[in-house]
Scaffold this motif. Structure first.
Motif, PDB file in Angstrom:
ATOM      1  N   THR A  32       0.816  -1.225   0.000  1.00 27.93           N
ATOM      2  CA  THR A  32       0.000   0.000   0.000  1.00 27.93           C
ATOM      3  C   THR A  32       0.842   1.264   0.000  1.00 27.93           C
ATOM      4  OG1 THR A  32      -0.237  -0.259   2.411  1.00 27.93           O
ATOM      5  CG2 THR A  32      -2.082  -0.981   1.028  1.00 27.93           C
ATOM      6  N   ASN A  33       2.151   1.131   0.158  1.00 23.91           N
ATOM      7  CA  ASN A  33       2.998   2.311   0.019  1.00 23.91           C
ATOM      8  C   ASN A  33       3.041   2.807  -1.417  1.00 23.91           C
ATOM      9  OD1 ASN A  33       4.208   2.943   2.689  1.00 23.91           O
ATOM     10  ND2 ASN A  33       4.806   0.792   2.562  1.00 23.91           N
ATOM     11  N   ALA A  34       2.572   1.998  -2.333  1.00 28.21           N
ATOM     12  CA  ALA A  34       2.451   2.455  -3.719  1.00 28.21           C
ATOM     13  C   ALA A  34       1.523   3.658  -3.819  1.00 28.21           C
ATOM     14  CB  ALA A  34       1.928   1.318  -4.598  1.00 28.21           C
ATOM     15  N   ALA A  35       0.622   3.809  -2.838  1.00 31.05           N
ATOM     16  CA  ALA A  35      -0.301   4.949  -2.843  1.00 31.05           C
ATOM     17  C   ALA A  35       0.460   6.274  -2.814  1.00 31.05           C
ATOM     18  CB  ALA A  35      -1.253   4.852  -1.654  1.00 31.05           C
ATOM     19  N   PHE A  36       1.576   6.319  -2.087  1.00 26.90           N
ATOM     20  CA  PHE A  36       2.368   7.549  -2.032  1.00 26.90           C
ATOM     21  C   PHE A  36       2.981   7.867  -3.391  1.00 26.90           C
ATOM     22  CE2 PHE A  36       2.623   5.997   2.410  1.00 26.90           C
ATOM     23  CZ  PHE A  36       2.092   7.100   3.060  1.00 26.90           C
ATOM     24  N   VAL A  37       3.477   6.841  -4.048  1.00 26.84           N
ATOM     25  CA  VAL A  37       4.094   7.042  -5.358  1.00 26.84           C
ATOM     26  C   VAL A  37       3.040   7.457  -6.377  1.00 26.84           C
ATOM     27  CG1 VAL A  37       5.427   5.949  -7.197  1.00 26.84           C
ATOM     28  CG2 VAL A  37       5.890   5.362  -4.804  1.00 26.84           C
ATOM     29  N   ILE A  38       1.874   6.813  -6.316  1.00 25.41           N
ATOM     30  CA  ILE A  38       0.785   7.179  -7.232  1.00 25.41           C
ATOM     31  C   ILE A  38       0.364   8.624  -7.003  1.00 25.41           C
ATOM     32  CG2 ILE A  38      -1.634   6.742  -7.795  1.00 25.41           C
ATOM     33  CD1 ILE A  38      -1.067   3.769  -7.134  1.00 25.41           C
ATOM     34  N   ALA A  39       0.208   9.015  -5.734  1.00 29.70           N
ATOM     35  CA  ALA A  39      -0.169  10.396  -5.418  1.00 29.70           C
ATOM     36  C   ALA A  39       0.893  11.371  -5.922  1.00 29.70           C
ATOM     37  CB  ALA A  39      -0.366  10.554  -3.913  1.00 29.70           C
ATOM     38  N   ALA A  40       2.165  10.998  -5.782  1.00 29.58           N
ATOM     39  CA  ALA A  40       3.255  11.862  -6.249  1.00 29.58           C
ATOM     40  C   ALA A  40       3.204  12.028  -7.766  1.00 29.58           C
ATOM     41  CB  ALA A  40       4.596  11.277  -5.821  1.00 29.58           C
ATOM     42  N   ILE A  41       2.945  10.931  -8.478  1.00 23.10           N
ATOM     43  CA  ILE A  41       2.875  10.996  -9.942  1.00 23.10           C
ATOM     44  C   ILE A  41       1.684  11.835 -10.391  1.00 23.10           C
ATOM     45  CG2 ILE A  41       2.485   9.638 -12.034  1.00 23.10           C
ATOM     46  CD1 ILE A  41       4.058   7.360 -10.675  1.00 23.10           C
ATOM     47  N   VAL A  42       0.535  11.601  -9.767  1.00 26.69           N
ATOM     48  CA  VAL A  42      -0.668  12.357 -10.120  1.00 26.69           C
ATOM     49  C   VAL A  42      -0.440  13.848  -9.921  1.00 26.69           C
ATOM     50  CG1 VAL A  42      -3.054  12.854  -9.426  1.00 26.69           C
ATOM     51  CG2 VAL A  42      -2.297  10.487  -9.686  1.00 26.69           C
ATOM     52  N   MET A  43       0.136  14.215  -8.780  1.00 27.57           N
ATOM     53  CA  MET A  43       0.351  15.630  -8.507  1.00 27.57           C
ATOM     54  C   MET A  43       1.453  16.215  -9.386  1.00 27.57           C
ATOM     55  SD  MET A  43      -2.019  16.540  -6.695  1.00 27.57           S
ATOM     56  CE  MET A  43      -1.394  18.200  -6.935  1.00 27.57           C
ATOM     57  N   TRP A  44       2.462  15.421  -9.693  1.00 19.63           N
ATOM     58  CA  TRP A  44       3.502  15.896 -10.615  1.00 19.63           C
ATOM     59  C   TRP A  44       2.887  16.254 -11.970  1.00 19.63           C
ATOM     60  CZ3 TRP A  44       8.833  16.697 -10.228  1.00 19.63           C
ATOM     61  CH2 TRP A  44       9.492  16.904 -11.439  1.00 19.63           C
ATOM     62  N   LEU A  45       2.028  15.386 -12.469  1.00 22.97           N
ATOM     63  CA  LEU A  45       1.379  15.647 -13.756  1.00 22.97           C
ATOM     64  C   LEU A  45       0.472  16.865 -13.682  1.00 22.97           C
ATOM     65  CD1 LEU A  45       0.518  11.986 -14.837  1.00 22.97           C
ATOM     66  CD2 LEU A  45       2.350  13.459 -15.725  1.00 22.97           C
ATOM     67  N   ARG A  46      -0.238  17.028 -12.587  1.00 23.72           N
ATOM     68  CA  ARG A  46      -1.118  18.192 -12.425  1.00 23.72           C
ATOM     69  C   ARG A  46      -0.291  19.479 -12.373  1.00 23.72           C
ATOM     70  NH1 ARG A  46      -6.259  17.746 -11.580  1.00 23.72           N
ATOM     71  NH2 ARG A  46      -6.434  19.696 -10.394  1.00 23.72           N
ATOM     72  N   VAL A  47       0.834  19.420 -11.701  1.00 22.31           N
ATOM     73  CA  VAL A  47       1.704  20.594 -11.636  1.00 22.31           C
ATOM     74  C   VAL A  47       2.270  20.908 -13.010  1.00 22.31           C
ATOM     75  CG1 VAL A  47       3.923  21.432 -10.750  1.00 22.31           C
ATOM     76  CG2 VAL A  47       2.294  20.332  -9.195  1.00 22.31           C
ATOM     77  N   GLN A  48       2.710  19.886 -13.730  1.00 22.00           N
ATOM     78  CA  GLN A  48       3.306  20.096 -15.049  1.00 22.00           C
ATOM     79  C   GLN A  48       2.304  20.649 -16.056  1.00 22.00           C
ATOM     80  OE1 GLN A  48       6.448  20.201 -14.132  1.00 22.00           O
ATOM     81  NE2 GLN A  48       7.090  19.163 -16.008  1.00 22.00           N
ATOM     82  N   ARG A  49       1.041  20.298 -15.866  1.00 20.43           N
ATOM     83  CA  ARG A  49       0.000  20.776 -16.784  1.00 20.43           C
ATOM     84  C   ARG A  49      -0.582  22.114 -16.367  1.00 20.43           C
ATOM     85  NH1 ARG A  49      -2.844  14.821 -16.796  1.00 20.43           N
ATOM     86  NH2 ARG A  49      -1.352  13.807 -18.215  1.00 20.43           N
ATOM     87  N   SER A  50      -0.159  22.615 -15.233  1.00 18.00           N
ATOM     88  CA  SER A  50      -0.685  23.877 -14.729  1.00 18.00           C
ATOM     89  C   SER A  50      -0.129  25.048 -15.512  1.00 18.00           C
ATOM     90  CB  SER A  50      -0.334  24.027 -13.244  1.00 18.00           C
ATOM     91  OG  SER A  50      -0.707  25.302 -12.772  1.00 18.00           O
ATOM     92  N   GLU A  51      -0.954  26.061 -15.695  1.00 15.49           N
ATOM     93  CA  GLU A  51      -0.491  27.265 -16.373  1.00 15.49           C
ATOM     94  C   GLU A  51       0.574  27.989 -15.562  1.00 15.49           C
ATOM     95  OE1 GLU A  51      -3.891  29.646 -17.189  1.00 15.49           O
ATOM     96  OE2 GLU A  51      -4.865  28.159 -18.456  1.00 15.49           O
ATOM     97  N   GLU A  89      -1.981  19.896  -3.787  1.00 12.77           N
ATOM     98  CA  GLU A  89      -3.040  20.450  -4.636  1.00 12.77           C
ATOM     99  C   GLU A  89      -3.525  21.797  -4.108  1.00 12.77           C
ATOM    100  OE1 GLU A  89      -6.000  20.700  -7.689  1.00 12.77           O
ATOM    101  OE2 GLU A  89      -4.032  19.767  -7.486  1.00 12.77           O
ATOM    102  N   VAL A  90      -3.636  21.939  -2.796  1.00 12.46           N
ATOM    103  CA  VAL A  90      -4.021  23.227  -2.208  1.00 12.46           C
ATOM    104  C   VAL A  90      -3.018  24.305  -2.618  1.00 12.46           C
ATOM    105  CG1 VAL A  90      -4.264  24.510  -0.036  1.00 12.46           C
ATOM    106  CG2 VAL A  90      -5.252  22.225  -0.245  1.00 12.46           C
ATOM    107  N   TYR A  91      -1.754  23.978  -2.539  1.00 16.62           N
ATOM    108  CA  TYR A  91      -0.714  24.926  -2.930  1.00 16.62           C
ATOM    109  C   TYR A  91      -0.768  25.223  -4.424  1.00 16.62           C
ATOM    110  CZ  TYR A  91       4.048  26.576  -3.952  1.00 16.62           C
ATOM    111  OH  TYR A  91       5.125  27.288  -4.405  1.00 16.62           O
ATOM    112  N   ARG A  92      -0.938  24.167  -5.232  1.00 10.66           N
ATOM    113  CA  ARG A  92      -0.999  24.358  -6.691  1.00 10.66           C
ATOM    114  C   ARG A  92      -2.145  25.289  -7.069  1.00 10.66           C
ATOM    115  NH1 ARG A  92      -3.534  23.191 -11.191  1.00 10.66           N
ATOM    116  NH2 ARG A  92      -5.265  22.276 -10.013  1.00 10.66           N
TER     117      ARG A  92
END
Length: 221
Positions: free
Chosen positions: A27-46, A210-213
């Motif tokens: 279940t520690n994969a959840a941290f990596v998944i969350a990191a990837i999801v947020m990385w992609l959201r940050v990269q796609r942010s204006e 996400e709050v920060y983004r």
């Protein structure tokens, strides 16, 4: 100091074997998944050019998953350090981010204010240790307390940020409860509940990014 000393503190672990905690480990994969999801959201942010610290937080979030995986497989003193160090780094980095982005502090004041977390944790820890159930997780409780204080203090200045932080506090408190009851309910639920601490924590830590983004995005707009 015996860095190879075995540590057995979780319901699921029934022996010294590497895969004695398979659910806690996986279940520690959840941290990596969350990191990837947020990385992609940050990269796609204006506002991605302004979100370097968000990317750094994503990297530390992935390290939390790796460190916790090592701990729940090796279960030794050295792996315990590998588990807790990225968590501490994430907490301190986010406090710095909050001081800079939410309070508008220059970097030197933000660093100084971040260091105040240490006396804050030291002073509040004895109080948290007396709590029923949650007392076993006293070392973590200064974190949701500080986030809640920031949420209250920011409710007029940055209501959306305050709301997001408050939601994250709620998730973290449920997560800490799952961590705290792992051993007490072991006789009823042999799997324990520590794995839920991983999943909920991953959601919460990703949510903090996400709050920060969203805040940086709104400032740019």
């Amino acid at each position: 100091m015996d860095w190879m000393r075995a540590i057995d503190g979780y319901c699921e672990r029934v022996g010294p074997e590497y895969w004695s905690e398979p659910v806690n480990a996986i279940t520690n994969a959840a941290f990596v998944i969350a990191a990837i999801v947020m990385w992609l959201r940050v990269q796609r942010s204006e506002a991605r050019a302004e979100l370097g610290l968000a990317r750094l937080l994503c990297g530390v979030l992935a390290l939390i998953g790796l460190g916790s995986y090592l701990f729940h497989t090796h279960a030794t003193l050295w792996s315990a350090v590998a588990d807790t160090t990225p968590i501490a780094l994430y907490v301190l980095l986010y406090i710095y981010v909050a001081n800079r982005a939410y309070w508008g502090m220059p970097w030197y004041w933000a660093i100084g204010a971040t260091t105040l977390f240490f006396p804050f944790a030291y002073m509040t820890l004895p109080l948290f240790e007396r709590l029923p159930v949650l007392g076993v997780s006293a070392g973590y409780l200064p974190v949701p307390t500080l986030i809640a204080l920031y949420a209250v203090a920011l409710r007029q200045r940055l209501p959306e940020v305050a709301r997001g932080l408050a939601i994250c506090v709620g998730i973290l408190m449920v997560s800490l409860t799952m961590r705290s009851v792992d051993i007490p309910i072991c006789g009823v639920l042999p799997l324990g509940t520590h794995f839920l601490w991983h999943i909920l924590n991953a959601i919460m830590l990703g949510g903090m990014i996400e709050v920060y983004r969203r805040h940086v995005q709104a400032q740019q707009g």
